[in-house]
Design an enzyme around this catalytic site. Structure first.
Site, short mmCIF file in Angstrom:
data_model
loop_
_atom_site.label_atom_id
_atom_site.label_comp_id
_atom_site.label_asym_id
_atom_site.label_seq_id
_atom_site.Cartn_x
_atom_site.Cartn_y
_atom_site.Cartn_z
N GLU A 115 0.87 -1.18 0.00
CA GLU A 115 0.00 0.00 0.00
C GLU A 115 0.91 1.23 0.00
O GLU A 115 1.28 1.73 1.05
CB GLU A 115 -0.89 -0.02 1.25
CG GLU A 115 -1.76 -1.26 1.32
CD GLU A 115 -2.48 -1.44 2.66
OE1 GLU A 115 -3.54 -2.06 2.66
OE2 GLU A 115 -1.98 -0.98 3.71
N ASP A 144 0.27 -0.07 10.50
CA ASP A 144 0.63 -1.40 11.01
C ASP A 144 1.94 -1.88 10.41
O ASP A 144 2.49 -2.88 10.86
CB ASP A 144 -0.49 -2.41 10.71
CG ASP A 144 -1.40 -2.58 11.91
OD1 ASP A 144 -1.11 -1.97 12.96
OD2 ASP A 144 -2.39 -3.33 11.80
N LYS A 286 -6.59 -5.80 11.18
CA LYS A 286 -7.17 -4.45 11.17
C LYS A 286 -7.97 -4.16 12.43
O LYS A 286 -7.98 -3.03 12.92
CB LYS A 286 -8.05 -4.30 9.93
CG LYS A 286 -8.61 -2.91 9.82
CD LYS A 286 -9.54 -2.79 8.65
CE LYS A 286 -10.31 -1.51 8.75
NZ LYS A 286 -11.37 -1.43 7.75
N ASP A 310 -10.16 2.63 4.80
CA ASP A 310 -8.96 1.91 4.38
C ASP A 310 -8.11 2.91 3.61
O ASP A 310 -8.64 3.83 2.98
CB ASP A 310 -9.33 0.76 3.42
CG ASP A 310 -10.00 -0.39 4.15
OD1 ASP A 310 -10.11 -0.33 5.38
OD2 ASP A 310 -10.42 -1.34 3.46
N ASP A 449 -15.41 -6.68 10.31
CA ASP A 449 -16.41 -5.63 10.14
C ASP A 449 -17.84 -6.20 10.16
O ASP A 449 -18.71 -5.66 10.84
CB ASP A 449 -16.15 -4.85 8.84
CG ASP A 449 -15.71 -5.75 7.70
OD1 ASP A 449 -15.68 -6.98 7.89
OD2 ASP A 449 -15.42 -5.24 6.62
O1 LIG Z 1 -2.87 -6.15 9.96
C1 LIG Z 1 -3.53 -5.38 9.26
C2 LIG Z 1 -4.16 -5.78 8.07
C3 LIG Z 1 -4.89 -4.85 7.34
N1 LIG Z 1 -4.97 -3.56 7.77
C4 LIG Z 1 -5.72 -2.57 6.97
O2 LIG Z 1 -7.04 -3.01 6.78
C5 LIG Z 1 -7.54 -2.52 5.57
C6 LIG Z 1 -8.24 -3.62 4.79
O3 LIG Z 1 -7.38 -4.64 4.46
P1 LIG Z 1 -7.29 -5.23 2.98
O4 LIG Z 1 -6.20 -6.23 3.02
O5 LIG Z 1 -7.21 -4.12 2.00
O6 LIG Z 1 -8.65 -6.00 2.86
P2 LIG Z 1 -9.87 -5.80 1.83
O7 LIG Z 1 -10.38 -7.16 1.56
O8 LIG Z 1 -9.53 -4.95 0.69
O9 LIG Z 1 -10.85 -5.00 2.79
C7 LIG Z 1 -12.24 -5.19 2.96
O10 LIG Z 1 -12.52 -6.30 3.80
C8 LIG Z 1 -11.94 -6.24 5.10
C9 LIG Z 1 -12.38 -7.49 5.85
O11 LIG Z 1 -13.75 -7.59 5.85
C10 LIG Z 1 -12.34 -4.95 5.82
O12 LIG Z 1 -11.64 -4.86 7.03
C11 LIG Z 1 -12.01 -3.77 4.98
O13 LIG Z 1 -12.38 -2.56 5.59
C12 LIG Z 1 -12.72 -3.92 3.64
O14 LIG Z 1 -12.44 -2.80 2.81
C13 LIG Z 1 -6.36 -1.90 4.80
O15 LIG Z 1 -6.46 -0.50 4.86
C14 LIG Z 1 -5.17 -2.39 5.58
O16 LIG Z 1 -4.16 -1.45 5.58
C15 LIG Z 1 -4.36 -3.17 8.94
O17 LIG Z 1 -4.44 -2.01 9.33
N2 LIG Z 1 -3.67 -4.08 9.66
MN LIG Z 2 -8.46 -3.18 0.41
#
Ligand SMILES: O=c1ccn([C@@H]2O[C@H](COP(=O)(O)OP(=O)(O)O[C@H]3O[C@H](CO)[C@@H](O)[C@H](O)[C@H]3O)[C@@H](O)[C@H]2O)c(=O)[nH]1
Ligand SMILES: [Mn+2]
Length: 559
Positions: A115, A144, A286, A310, A449
């Site tokens: 990212e 993180d 997250k 995000d 979530d």
């Molecule tokens: O250890 C971690 C892992 C992830 N993230 C953040 O969490 C967000 C979502 O993670 P991502 O890997 O992009 O997952 P996605 O599948 O794209 O995200 C969707 O699905 C996730 C799980 O349902 C939700 O938490 C997210 O808000 C939603 O946008 C990103 O901003 C990451 O930077 C952290 O802060 N810490």
């Molecule tokens: Mn994402």
């Protein structure tokens, strides 16, 4: 909308309407239901006696039973679709700037390589540029990745914001993300005031972007910068993503009257946080990051409303905060609302949308359909929460008590605040507490979530799904097959896990939420197992066709 008469408030701040043509849809759905029943009857009544066709018939029959039952579940979210209209103007008549509540914005990032910091700061800059009183706005970045590169990018962004925010204000810029803004075609010449300002700010942005990208490419921050800001002393050669102390740095202090932009307008507060991570402590992904942010922000600004983002999803409309406040501050219905969820939209959908990223049916109908029962799915990003609802409060105990005045009587210095906040972002802080269970986002589920939204609904809160005409948040969708598959696998696996966890809507939600909401959740939670009947149908029918085994009635035949 009515009028306010003699100071008596007789109109709300928002209006809820049922979508049009629902009657027609209900007739249509009834005919489909009739057809499904006929198919079931046909299958059950015509099971072949010969052995070769029997198993094919039965497997297709079971698949059709699953399809039919799943179709019934999906009807729960199509039956009563609601549309919400907030009245921003009424809000501005009732609340002047002084009386608006404070808002905390959380941005999460986890890795400076996956990212890129440039993307993250575009989200931060868009959030800072909301058309909202700066002294009521705080932006928190949770890193993180625990990376000095992200910290460096945030420092750079805080300097750039002194020019970007006035530019957005002067020319009503939307989107407020510089990257997205400059990517759009620009129709102006440089003889106008706007044209000149555009050229100037674009150059500033490009310079900043180049500096950040070259630091990321080198993997380290330039030495001269490192010596200029004492914040970098937190990083040493041993600091890694998985192993570091808590870091909290207030980069722009909301209380500092010198923290102003080039037009001498106050800047919103900006805080960098990397919670402590140690290899032998679970970090809960997250959910762990957001829970640390909830505590740190309660120490620093404690705003009654929180926006979760995000890092790859930037705010796209400047007045979104006013819109959601119409829901929360509505005199009659607002008190019960825990959160307002926006749809996830993307700006990189290809012409034919190969990977089905636009989720049209979900975002236009299904998510609005669950809202028909007073609940919305919490989707992790693009969601505004009432702080209490995230802190484990039950609606029944909740007394509306959002701070009308911002936190101005905090006389602690920045350093004192940083230190006090660090103590809330340690690995051990949550030991023996209710965090991750009763408080904050729930742990142990990959789709934290969805589970958290369900828990909040079961505590009596209502929630709203709001899908405005112009997209309020825009993200980046997967563009390659492997990333798309991985994301789908994680979502469907995670959601199926919720179905079998203690948070299964039919058990956990029994007696607490409407049966329609329980079914609505299952619409998503059962995505994964529905692949089995689909696979069966995909394989069995062509095999039978090739082998001449009849599975379907002929066009002219008597049942
Ligand atoms: O250890 C971690 C892992 C992830 N993230 C953040 O969490 C967000 C979502 O993670 P991502 O890997 O992009 O997952 P996605 O599948 O794209 O995200 C969707 O699905 C996730 C799980 O349902 C939700 O938490 C997210 O808000 C939603 O946008 C990103 O901003 C990451 O930077 C952290 O802060 N810490
Ligand atoms: Mn994402």
């Amino acid at each position: 909308m009515g009028e306010e008469e003699g100071g008596h408030v007789d109109v709300g701040l928002f209006e809820t309407k049922e979508a049009r043509f629902r009657g027609v849809y209900k007739v249509f759905a009834s005919t489909i239901f009739g057809a499904i029943c006929l198919i079931w009857m046909y299958r059950v009544g015509n099971i072949p006696t010969v052995k070769s066709g029997k198993w094919a018939w039965i497997s297709v029959m079971v698949s059709e039973l699953c399809f039919g039952l799943y179709w019934i579940i999906t009807q729960s979210v199509r039956w009563r679709i609601l549309q919400q209209t907030p009245f921003k103007h009424t809000l501005s008549q009732r609340y002047d700037e002084e009386n608006l509540p404070a808002v905390d914005i959380f941005v999460c990032t986890a890795d400076p390589i996956l990212e890129p910091p440039c993307m993250t700061i575009n989200t931060v800059l868009s959030a800072m540029a909301y058309n909202y009183p700066a002294n009521k706005l705080s932006v928190y970045l949770s890193d993180d990745g625990g990376s000095e590169l992200t910290f460096y990018a945030l420092l750079k962004a805080s300097i750039f914001s002194k020019h970007w925010l006035p530019f957005c204000r002067r020319f009503n810029v939307e989107p407020m993300s510089p990257e997205a803004f400059f990517a759009a075609p620009h129709s102006s010449n440089n003889s106008t005031e706007y044209g000149q300002a555009w050229l100037f700010i674009k150059k500033l942005y490009e310079d900043m972007k180049n500096e950040i990208e070259s630091a990321v490419a080198r993997g380290r921050v330039p030495d001269n910068v490192r010596n200029q800001h004492k914040g970098f002393s937190e990083w040493n050669p041993k600091t890694t993503k998985q192993d570091h102390q808590p870091i909290v740095k207030i980069i722009i202090d909301g209380r500092d009257t010198n923290a102003v932009d080039e037009d001498r307008f106050q800047l919103p507060r900006v805080v960098y946080m990397a919670r402590e991570k140690r290899p032998n402590y679970p970090h809960h992904f997250k959910a762990g990051a957001v829970n640390a942010l909830i505590r740190v922000s309660s120490e620093i600004s404690n705003a009654p409303f929180i926006l979760n983002l995000d890092c790859d999803m930037y705010p796209n409309t400047a007045n979104t905060i006013q819109e959601i406040l119409c829901f929360f501050l509505d005199e009659t219905k607002g008190h019960d609302i825990a959160y307002v969820q926006f749809p996830q939209s993307y700006n990189n959908i290809t012409k034919n949308d190969h990977y089905a990223n636009s989720y049209l049916v979900s975002s236009k109908f299904e998510l609005a359909g669950i809202c028909g029962y007073g609940a919305a799915l919490f989707c992790g990003t693009g969601c505004f929460h009432r702080r209490e609802s995230l802190s484990g409060a039950y609606l029944i105990d909740y007394k509306a008590k959002w701070d009308i005045k911002p936190k101005i009587n905090d006389n602690r210095t920045i350093n004192e605040l940083n230190e006090a906040s660090k103590a809330l972002a340690t690995c051990t802080y949550e030991e023996g507490t209710q965090w991750g269970k009763e408080k904050g986002l729930v742990y142990g589920i990959p789709v934290e979530d969805i589970a958290t939204g369900l828990v909040i609904s079961c505590r009596g809160w209502k929630s709203i799904y709001y899908n405005p005409e112009r997209k309020a948040f825009v993200g980046i969708a997967p563009t390659t097959l492997d990333v798309a598959c991985l994301q789908h696998m994680r979502w469907s696996e995670g959601m199926f896990q919720v179905f079998f966890s203690k948070y299964c809507p039919f058990i956990y939600g029994h007696g607490k939420i409407h049966f329609g909401v329980q079914m609505g959740y299952c619409n998503y939670l059962l995505w994964a197992p529905m692949s089995l009947p689909t696979l069966c149908y995909v394989f069995v029918s062509p095999i039978c066709l090739l082998r001449g085994i009849p599975l379907f009635p002929q066009v002219i035949s008597c049942v």
